[in-house]
Design a protein around this motif. Structure first.
Motif, short mmCIF file in Angstrom:
data_model
loop_
_atom_site.label_atom_id
_atom_site.label_comp_id
_atom_site.label_asym_id
_atom_site.label_seq_id
_atom_site.Cartn_x
_atom_site.Cartn_y
_atom_site.Cartn_z
N GLY A 97 0.82 74.43 38.82
CA GLY A 97 1.65 74.24 37.59
C GLY A 97 2.31 74.53 37.77
N ARG A 98 2.28 76.16 38.06
CA ARG A 98 3.52 77.54 38.26
C ARG A 98 4.53 76.97 39.24
NH1 ARG A 98 4.68 81.49 34.59
NH2 ARG A 98 2.09 82.17 33.90
N ALA A 99 4.16 76.58 40.16
CA ALA A 99 4.96 76.95 41.20
C ALA A 99 5.56 74.94 40.18
CB ALA A 99 4.19 76.21 42.33
N LEU A 100 5.05 73.91 39.67
CA LEU A 100 5.94 72.74 39.79
C LEU A 100 7.23 73.61 38.23
CD1 LEU A 100 3.13 70.66 39.78
CD2 LEU A 100 5.48 70.56 41.21
N PHE A 101 5.92 74.26 37.99
CA PHE A 101 7.16 75.17 36.69
C PHE A 101 8.57 75.83 36.77
CE2 PHE A 101 7.36 78.88 34.11
CZ PHE A 101 7.82 78.12 32.82
N GLU A 102 7.57 77.08 38.33
CA GLU A 102 9.37 77.05 38.56
C GLU A 102 9.79 76.24 39.04
OE1 GLU A 102 9.62 80.17 37.62
OE2 GLU A 102 7.85 81.26 37.36
N ALA A 103 10.28 75.07 39.67
CA ALA A 103 11.46 74.17 40.14
C ALA A 103 11.79 73.40 38.50
CB ALA A 103 10.24 73.31 40.90
N ALA A 104 11.09 73.17 38.16
CA ALA A 104 11.95 72.34 37.12
C ALA A 104 12.14 73.74 35.60
CB ALA A 104 10.93 72.39 35.92
N ARG A 105 11.67 75.18 36.13
CA ARG A 105 12.61 76.00 34.62
C ARG A 105 14.00 76.11 34.76
NH1 ARG A 105 12.62 81.56 34.58
NH2 ARG A 105 11.55 81.88 37.12
#
Length: 333
Positions: A118-126
């Motif tokens: 979840g953190r990895a996907l978040f960092e890609a979207a942020r």
């Protein structure tokens, strides 16, 4: 003595299946709680973009805005985030699947994202969100928050309202909605070849945005939760892994929401639903009935729902002594 409110979404099966399912259930404690009541009431869906129990919870917690659930700011505070003086959406990473003639949103519970995923996907979207002036904040693997800004009037449905439905019927419209869909497309492209989606799992290929609220929205009352999605976790004070702490509710007024039936009911997996209700009979309904008849609880209100409606049943120790009333599950039909 306490007054306990027990909220069990999807305890009401769909009407076409209810008679057969009720006949198959062996739940004497639940039968007594529903059959010997001091008050009972039913209502239908209150808002087209929310399920009945979601609308009920929003009203109960003081988080309804224009009749719709507005959970974002209160849930943010539960994750230790400050909504400042702005408005925010809840954002859930999601899987959109292609049906024969339309697109559908998959049940978010089936993604099973780990924190690192979840953190990895978040960092890609942020960065994509920051770039357009709508900062994205992290709650947990499946629960994020997006600054609403001038999108605050976009009114998407709750994720569980949309699961299994034609997404065309729930696409936000208007000028702000166009900007939102542009962001959604850019995030989808960023995630298309992301390592999280290269592990042979159900791909996280979109996100769902909903629950907009302003920072002034604050939760009323106390809420405990078992088997609940991330946004409810943000609204809850204790998050339980099971029911071994049930007796801590006795002596205080409290609300407990139990979400374990949702996944099976949304998938119309009624065999699993039956097994899960039988588990709740042993772990939840029987202990509550015992506490009620022993005088450890003053009254118990059960809030049960389906996609289409909601029913409330209130029972007391005195109501349980009305032996001439037959314990029955007919109230579930």
């Amino acid at each position: 003595m306490s007054q306990i409110t027990l909220v069990v979404p999807f305890l009401l099966p769909l009407p076409e299946f209810a008679p057969d399912l009720v006949r198959a259930l062996q739940a004497p404690a639940l039968s007594a709680l529903l059959g010997r009541t001091s008050n009972a009431a039913r209502s239908g869906q209150q808002h087209p973009n929310a399920l009945p129990h979601e609308s009920w919870l929003a009203r109960e917690l003081g988080l309804a805005q224009d009749g719709r659930p507005a959970f974002a700011a209160a849930a943010m505070r539960g994750f230790g985030l400050d909504p400042a003086d702005d408005a925010w959406f809840i954002v859930n990473p999601a899987h959109v699947q292609i049906a024969r003639s339309h697109l559908m949103l998959g049940d978010l519970r089936q993604l099973g994202l780990r924190e690192d995923e979840g953190r990895a996907l978040f960092e890609a979207a942020r960065p994509l969100c920051d770039e357009i002036g709508h900062p994205l904040l992290y709650g947990d693997a499946g629960t994020w928050f997006l600054r609403a800004g001038d999108w605050v009037d976009v009114d998407p449905a709750t994720p569980d309202t949309v699961v299994g439905m034609d997404l065309t019927d729930f696409v936000p419209r208007g000028q702000a909605a166009l900007a939102f869909r542009k962001l959604q497309n850019e995030v989808q492209m960023a995630w298309h070849t992301h390592p999280v989606n290269a592990a042979g799992r159900v791909p996280v290929n979109s996100f769902w945005l909903w629950g907009a609220s302003r920072a002034s929205a604050r939760k009323n009352g106390q809420l405990a939760a078992v088997s609940a999605p991330g946004w409810i976790s943000g609204l809850s004070d204790p998050i339980w892994d099971g029911f071994d702490r049930l007796d801590t509710l006795y002596g205080n007024d409290a609300t407990l929401i139990v979400g374990s039936l949702a996944e099976a009911a949304l998938a119309a997996d009624w065999g699993t639903w039956l097994l899960q209700v039988q588990e709740l009979e042993q772990q939840l309904f029987a202990p509550l009935l015992g506490a009620l008849t022993q005088g450890r609880i003053k009254s118990l209100r059960i809030v049960a729902s389906s996609r289409e409606g909601l029913a409330e049943f209130t029972t007391t120790a005195m109501a349980q002594r009305k032996f001439w009333r037959r314990p029955t599950l007919e109230a579930l039909t």
